[in-house]
Design a protein around this motif. Structure first.
Motif, PDB file in Angstrom:
ATOM      1  N   CYS A  33       0.813  -1.222   0.000  1.00  0.00           N
ATOM      2  CA  CYS A  33       0.000   0.000   0.000  1.00  0.00           C
ATOM      3  C   CYS A  33       0.844   1.269   0.000  1.00  0.00           C
ATOM      4  CB  CYS A  33      -0.938   0.007   1.207  1.00  0.00           C
ATOM      5  SG  CYS A  33      -2.221  -1.266   1.161  1.00  0.00           S
ATOM      6  N   VAL A  77      -6.160  -6.164   8.470  1.00  0.00           N
ATOM      7  CA  VAL A  77      -6.647  -4.981   7.749  1.00  0.00           C
ATOM      8  C   VAL A  77      -6.788  -3.784   8.699  1.00  0.00           C
ATOM      9  CG1 VAL A  77      -8.671  -4.031   6.573  1.00  0.00           C
ATOM     10  CG2 VAL A  77      -7.771  -6.269   5.899  1.00  0.00           C
ATOM     11  N   GLY A 121      -4.652  -0.313   8.264  1.00  0.00           N
ATOM     12  CA  GLY A 121      -5.276   0.990   8.091  1.00  0.00           C
ATOM     13  C   GLY A 121      -4.704   2.030   9.036  1.00  0.00           C
ATOM     14  N   ASP A 175      -7.181   0.897  -0.446  1.00  0.00           N
ATOM     15  CA  ASP A 175      -7.845   0.248   0.677  1.00  0.00           C
ATOM     16  C   ASP A 175      -7.134  -1.072   0.982  1.00  0.00           C
ATOM     17  OD1 ASP A 175      -9.489  -1.049   2.446  1.00  0.00           O
ATOM     18  OD2 ASP A 175     -11.337  -0.745   1.310  1.00  0.00           O
ATOM     19  N   GLU A 177      -9.062  -4.305   0.222  1.00  0.00           N
ATOM     20  CA  GLU A 177      -9.120  -4.684  -1.184  1.00  0.00           C
ATOM     21  C   GLU A 177      -7.788  -5.261  -1.673  1.00  0.00           C
ATOM     22  OE1 GLU A 177     -10.445  -1.316  -3.391  1.00  0.00           O
ATOM     23  OE2 GLU A 177     -12.423  -1.230  -2.412  1.00  0.00           O
TER      24      GLU A 177
END
Length: 455
Positions: free
Chosen positions: A128, A299, A303, A316, A319
């Motif tokens: 990410c 997750v 985040g 995200d 995802e």
């Protein structure tokens, strides 16, 4: 006349000095111990001197043990704890990771049963856009160690130089490795002492131990996973909250943005407990599958890490994980440390099944019981010098809410040494595996219990 000495003591010669080592202004280890024994705040000068002198071997173990006990009983305030943390950082070198082209953010867990979250989390956060310098440790007792798990992968190595860590972060975006010897050496020495003197439970000493290493490693943000429950070090939410508060305040005092999540450890995380078993489950998660609780916590932590890294436009993580896009980062991370991500993982030579003793609904497995069983099977160690079995552990075959009948397989016990089965079975009998008659008695699990942030 009795002069305050024991019967038969020789008082003909003067006693040797109690504490020949002195610090600034003539202070001694005894002075520092007495100050904390008498509930006085330690000065910055006292803290800096005694931590440094103990690291250099100038203060005796018994003197530092007395101080640790005084701290356990009388505590330290925020100023003392922050200064103690700084003194431990200053006992060694800071890890200079330089500019790796991405914001640095890290995560630390206080340890639990089946807690393989670091394995999918580091490559996910890297996928990410952040860089994760995850310096990890080994397991002791019923809680597993991240390095032990990864060493189940053929060829993988835990020890990296600073240059290798820096290069891997720039190239791959994630590294999971052992702490370098020069990082907070005072903590290693003090932890070993606390382990044998009944002072491990001191919140200021736990908090400073964790935070000194994380601050010294040079990360730009830190997410703490503070476990709560039977399988955790902190058994109650109140105690876990106290530790979370202490660590986030230390982070704030040192300019390190820090978030602590209190997460449930009354049941194991996922279905696998043990080194190779947990690696296999982590790979399943990275390929878009895996147990829902492992996915959820991975997750959630990702985040928060991306938020601390300032990556507001990051994809995200839910995802990314579901798509399998983090799996190539895992492969690159393992290969960069000499491992073969495609090699078969070790499998236990002996497997036994534990079955249900009655009909009903499976309510869950106690985390401490399952962790103890895995430890007895060879997945963990009783002493730091013990070895572990890569293939040993426990695999849960049913989840909370699943209907079972008498004879239904509930879990598998894996080991290379079959004489370990008896002790493992004892750990998971009776109330350790809960079967209830009412399906409504099985409530959904709340993984995240609270969140604490610095500043």
């Amino acid at each position: 006349m009795i002069r305050g000495v024991g019967w038969g003591e020789d008082t003909s010669a003067p006693a040797p000095p109690l504490d020949p080592v002195t610090g600034p202004n003539g202070m001694s280890a005894v002075d520092v111990v007495v100050a904390k024994r008498d509930c006085r705040e330690l000065t910055a000068e006292q803290i800096d001197w005694i931590v440094g002198a103990y690291t250099r071997g100038e203060v005796a173990d018994e003197q530092m043990a007395a101080l640790a006990m005084a701290i356990l009983l009388n505590g330290m305030d925020d100023r003392e704890t922050a200064r103690w943390t700084q003194a431990m950082i200053d006992s060694g070198e800071r890890l200079d990771l330089g500019d790796v082209g991405r914001p640095l953010v890290d995560k630390h867990s206080t340890g639990g049963v089946g807690d393989k979250i670091t394995l999918p989390l580091a490559p996910l956060v890297a996928a990410c856009g952040a860089a994760v310098p995850q310096l990890s440790g080994r397991g002791l007792g019923h809680t597993g160690g991240t390095l032990d798990k990864l060493e189940a992968i053929p060829g993988w190595r835990a020890s990296l130089s600073t240059d290798e860590i820096r290069a891997q972060l720039a190239d791959v975006g994630a590294v999971i490795c052992a702490t370098t010897p020069s990082l907070a050496p005072a903590d290693r020495k003090l932890y070993a002492l606390r382990d044998v003197t009944g002072t491990v439970e001191s919140v200021p000493l736990i908090a400073s131990s964790i935070m000194s290493k994380k601050i010294a490693e040079g990360t730009g943000g830190l997410v703490l996973d503070v476990k709560v429950g039977t399988g955790a070090f902190m058994k109650t939410t109140a105690r876990a909250g106290e530790l979370a508060d202490a660590m986030t305040r230390i982070g704030g005092a040192h300019g390190l943005p820090t978030t602590a999540l209190l997460t449930d450890m009354s049941r194991p995380l996922g279905r696998a407990v043990g080194n190779a078993l947990e690696v296999a489950e982590a790979v399943e998660v990275l390929r878009g599958g895996g147990p829902p609780d492992v996915v959820e916590l991975t997750v959630t932590l990702a985040g928060e890490m991306l938020r601390l890294a300032g990556l507001t436009d990051a994809p995200d993580p839910a995802e990314v994980l579901a798509s399998g896009a983090a799996y190539p980062v895992w492969e690159a991370m393992i290969a960069a440390q000499g491992g073969d991500p495609s090699a078969p993982l070790p499998r236990a030579r002996h497997v036994e099944t534990v079955t249900a003793d009655r009909d009903g609904v499976f309510s869950g497995a106690d985390a401490l019981a399952v962790g103890t069983a895995a430890w007895r099977l060879g997945a963990g160690r009783a002493r730091k010098e013990d070895s572990v079995q890569a293939a040993a552990g426990v695999r849960l075959l049913v989840g909370p809410g699943d209907p079972v009948q008498a004879g239904t397989p509930l879990l598998e016990l894996h080991t290379d040494t079959p004489d370990r089965f008896q002790g493992a079975r004892r750990a998971v009998t009776g109330a350790a595996l809960l079967i209830v008659g009412d399906p409504d008695a099985t409530r959904p699990r709340d993984l995240v219990l609270d969140t604490v942030r610095s500043g």
